[in-house]
Design a protein around this motif. Sequence first.
Motif, PDB file in Angstrom:
ATOM      1  N   GLN A 234       6.027   2.724  10.422  1.00 50.44           N
ATOM      2  CA  GLN A 234       5.215   3.946  10.370  1.00 50.44           C
ATOM      3  C   GLN A 234       4.224   4.058  11.529  1.00 50.44           C
TER       4      GLN A 234
ATOM      5  N   ILE B 202      -9.977  11.892   0.907  1.00 46.51           N
ATOM      6  CA  ILE B 202      -8.964  10.885   0.580  1.00 46.51           C
ATOM      7  C   ILE B 202      -9.208   9.629   1.414  1.00 46.51           C
TER       8      ILE B 202
ATOM      9  N   GLY C 263      -7.235   6.966   1.923  1.00 41.30           N
ATOM     10  CA  GLY C 263      -6.008   6.154   1.986  1.00 41.30           C
ATOM     11  C   GLY C 263      -5.554   5.801   0.582  1.00 41.30           C
TER      12      GLY C 263
ATOM     13  N   THR D  22       0.858  -1.196   0.000  1.00 40.34           N
ATOM     14  CA  THR D  22       0.000   0.000   0.000  1.00 40.34           C
ATOM     15  C   THR D  22       0.890   1.240   0.000  1.00 40.34           C
TER      16      THR D  22
ATOM     17  N   TYR E 208      -3.409  18.871  -1.209  1.00 42.62           N
ATOM     18  CA  TYR E 208      -3.381  19.467   0.140  1.00 42.62           C
ATOM     19  C   TYR E 208      -3.375  20.994   0.034  1.00 42.62           C
TER      20      TYR E 208
ATOM     21  N   ILE F 250       0.950   7.532   7.389  1.00 42.43           N
ATOM     22  CA  ILE F 250       1.594   8.550   6.550  1.00 42.43           C
ATOM     23  C   ILE F 250       0.599   9.676   6.237  1.00 42.43           C
ATOM     24  N   ALA F 251      -0.662   9.318   6.030  1.00 41.16           N
ATOM     25  CA  ALA F 251      -1.676  10.360   5.821  1.00 41.16           C
ATOM     26  C   ALA F 251      -1.669  11.327   7.002  1.00 41.16           C
TER      27      ALA F 251
ATOM     28  N   PHE G  55      -6.972   8.007  -8.122  1.00 41.24           N
ATOM     29  CA  PHE G  55      -5.776   8.169  -7.298  1.00 41.24           C
ATOM     30  C   PHE G  55      -5.247   9.577  -7.559  1.00 41.24           C
TER      31      PHE G  55
ATOM     32  N   MET H 237      -0.402  14.872  -4.636  1.00 43.15           N
ATOM     33  CA  MET H 237      -0.977  15.077  -3.298  1.00 43.15           C
ATOM     34  C   MET H 237      -0.585  16.433  -2.715  1.00 43.15           C
TER      35      MET H 237
ATOM     36  N   GLY I  42       1.102   3.449   2.126  1.00 41.53           N
ATOM     37  CA  GLY I  42       1.659   3.678   3.452  1.00 41.53           C
ATOM     38  C   GLY I  42       3.048   3.085   3.628  1.00 41.53           C
TER      39      GLY I  42
ATOM     40  N   ARG J 100       7.172  12.706   1.648  1.00 45.46           N
ATOM     41  CA  ARG J 100       7.763  13.203   0.394  1.00 45.46           C
ATOM     42  C   ARG J 100       8.019  14.710   0.456  1.00 45.46           C
TER      43      ARG J 100
ATOM     44  N   GLN K 120     -11.064  11.423  -4.009  1.00 47.40           N
ATOM     45  CA  GLN K 120     -10.293  10.260  -4.460  1.00 47.40           C
ATOM     46  C   GLN K 120     -11.052   9.015  -4.040  1.00 47.40           C
TER      47      GLN K 120
HETATM   48  C1  LIG Z   1      -6.002  -0.240   5.031  1.00 45.96           C
HETATM   49  C2  LIG Z   1      -4.577  -0.263   5.458  1.00 45.96           C
HETATM   50  O1  LIG Z   1      -3.969  -1.295   5.576  1.00 45.96           O
HETATM   51  N1  LIG Z   1      -4.044   0.907   5.764  1.00 45.96           N
HETATM   52  C3  LIG Z   1      -2.670   1.044   6.230  1.00 45.96           C
HETATM   53  C4  LIG Z   1      -1.818   1.601   5.114  1.00 45.96           C
HETATM   54  O2  LIG Z   1      -2.501   2.781   4.737  1.00 45.96           O
HETATM   55  P1  LIG Z   1      -2.308   3.567   3.384  1.00 45.96           P
HETATM   56  O3  LIG Z   1      -1.625   2.746   2.359  1.00 45.96           O
HETATM   57  O4  LIG Z   1      -3.599   4.191   3.056  1.00 45.96           O
HETATM   58  O5  LIG Z   1      -1.214   4.592   3.844  1.00 45.96           O
HETATM   59  P2  LIG Z   1      -1.168   5.977   4.593  1.00 45.96           P
HETATM   60  O6  LIG Z   1      -2.482   6.527   4.901  1.00 45.96           O
HETATM   61  O7  LIG Z   1      -0.201   5.805   5.723  1.00 45.96           O
HETATM   62  O8  LIG Z   1      -0.480   6.849   3.452  1.00 45.96           O
HETATM   63  C5  LIG Z   1      -1.089   6.995   2.207  1.00 45.96           C
HETATM   64  C6  LIG Z   1      -0.073   7.510   1.247  1.00 45.96           C
HETATM   65  O9  LIG Z   1      -0.606   7.433  -0.059  1.00 45.96           O
HETATM   66  C7  LIG Z   1      -0.594   8.727  -0.641  1.00 45.96           C
HETATM   67  N2  LIG Z   1      -1.738   8.869  -1.515  1.00 45.96           N
HETATM   68  C8  LIG Z   1      -2.977   8.505  -1.085  1.00 45.96           C
HETATM   69  C9  LIG Z   1      -4.059   8.630  -1.919  1.00 45.96           C
HETATM   70  C10 LIG Z   1      -3.865   9.164  -3.212  1.00 45.96           C
HETATM   71  O10 LIG Z   1      -4.787   9.312  -4.009  1.00 45.96           O
HETATM   72  N3  LIG Z   1      -2.626   9.540  -3.583  1.00 45.96           N
HETATM   73  C11 LIG Z   1      -1.548   9.392  -2.781  1.00 45.96           C
HETATM   74  O11 LIG Z   1      -0.426   9.726  -3.172  1.00 45.96           O
HETATM   75  C12 LIG Z   1      -0.631   9.697   0.525  1.00 45.96           C
HETATM   76  O12 LIG Z   1      -0.164  10.964   0.142  1.00 45.96           O
HETATM   77  C13 LIG Z   1       0.266   8.964   1.519  1.00 45.96           C
HETATM   78  O13 LIG Z   1       1.614   9.206   1.214  1.00 45.96           O
HETATM   79  O14 LIG Z   1      -0.482   1.853   5.579  1.00 45.96           O
HETATM   80  C14 LIG Z   1      -0.369   2.734   6.701  1.00 45.96           C
HETATM   81  C15 LIG Z   1       1.105   2.868   7.040  1.00 45.96           C
HETATM   82  O15 LIG Z   1       1.694   1.644   7.336  1.00 45.96           O
HETATM   83  C16 LIG Z   1      -1.199   2.219   7.871  1.00 45.96           C
HETATM   84  O16 LIG Z   1      -1.151   3.140   8.952  1.00 45.96           O
HETATM   85  C17 LIG Z   1      -2.629   2.021   7.400  1.00 45.96           C
HETATM   86  O17 LIG Z   1      -3.455   1.568   8.464  1.00 45.96           O
END
Ligand SMILES: CC(=O)N[C@H]1[C@@H](OP(=O)(O)OP(=O)(O)OC[C@H]2O[C@@H](n3ccc(=O)[nH]c3=O)[C@H](O)[C@@H]2O)O[C@H](CO)[C@@H](O)[C@@H]1O
Length: 370
Positions: free
Chosen positions: A129, A200, A202, A16, A264, A277-278, A256, A260, A18, A171, A230
């Motif tokens: 993370q 958003i 995730g 993912t 923001y 990371i969000a 997607f 980002m 994250g 980033r 998104q």
């Molecule tokens: C469902 C699941 O298992 N979620 C886990 C996953 O979340 P998930 O993969 O959603 O990761 P985070 O929320 O931590 O980060 C999302 C990342 O994706 C980027 N982004 C998102 C959407 C988009 O359209 N474009 C884009 O670039 C955001 O800017 C960010 O950099 O990993 C995280 C970090 O280990 C965990 O805390 C979450 O619980």
Amino acid sequence: MSKKQPYRLIISGGGTGGHIFPAIAIANAFRERHPDAEILFVGAEGRMEMTRVPEAGYKIVGLWISGLQRKLTWSNLMFPLKVIVSYFKAARIVKNYRPDAVIGTGGYASGPIMMAATRSNVPSLIQEQNSFAGLTNKQVGGKVSKVCVAYEGMEKYFPKDKIVLTGNPVRKDILSVEGKRLQALSHFGFDGNVKTLLIIGGSLGARTINESVIAGISKLIDAQIQVIWQTGKGYYDAYKAKLGQYDLKNIRVQDFVREMDLAYAAADVVISRSGAIAVSELCIAGKPAILVPSPNVAEDHQTKNAMALVNKNAALMVADKDAQDVLVDEALTLLFDDQRAKKLREQITLLAKPNATQDIVVEIEKMIQA
Ligand SMILES: CC(=O)N[C@H]1[C@@H](OP(=O)(O)OP(=O)(O)OC[C@H]2O[C@@H](n3ccc(=O)[nH]c3=O)[C@H](O)[C@@H]2O)O[C@H](CO)[C@@H](O)[C@@H]1O
């Protein structure tokens, strides 16, 4: 004695966003300090990293690996074989590439590659993370050289002497959203005098958030605001179809969001899942946020991520089960309550850790030179 440059790194993290985006943030920051560094990514075949990493300008090799699912599936039966095949491929990659260090940010592929690195005595570092340790990181945490974490109390999972509290890597383009509002408005075709809501779910999108948007779509349109929504790649077609009858002039629906930083920068308020990371990005971008923790994650850690902010009056939270009834109303109220939004912005900014990526790069350098 100082190790001769150019440095060679292997970085692995995926499944993912994250895990992928912290990995890319570390690679970019390392390359900034060492422009001639060679960096190879290792991911899992068929997963998101196999497209996002090349988009970021890095080469990636895929392993035949996946996670275990809860039900009995063909993929689960193949799991032991996948682990063995991936481990041997990872060992071959480490032997042939001769990295100075191997970095893992979690996800399926980082297990075999970190194991291969530690077995070959290559300096290794993992980045966790969340406030709990993911399966892969937990397995390799005892063997790697260093563990960079974002929360206190991680001695529960990792040897104390290996832990460095750095915060999460974000980033670089997100570190500087402040000056980008005009660019962002033009990118999305928005008017600077109209309030903007960013939604958003995730990196993969969130069904509950999408359903909440559909439940409140008329209210969003009537409020005459601008929306970036998104949906997540897997949900895009279905939700786009549901919107057929509505006037979408001010609503940008995307599977997607690649930019980002601009999303923001355009936003007055953000609705978001509370992945680690969000949350780190929202703190750095300093955005008033309504967090909707995913209930489908280990140890309910997204609620813990969200509560860390809510307890400091730095964000609002709506439980997943309540979202369809109240999420859009809460967002609209916050969008038009400037005082409350200002307070949230001030409080969330206090929690930002903008030096995390640099601090991790310094740890990598120290490890290579040791
Ligand atoms: C469902 C699941 O298992 N979620 C886990 C996953 O979340 P998930 O993969 O959603 O990761 P985070 O929320 O931590 O980060 C999302 C990342 O994706 C980027 N982004 C998102 C959407 C988009 O359209 N474009 C884009 O670039 C955001 O800017 C960010 O950099 O990993 C995280 C970090 O280990 C965990 O805390 C979450 O619980």
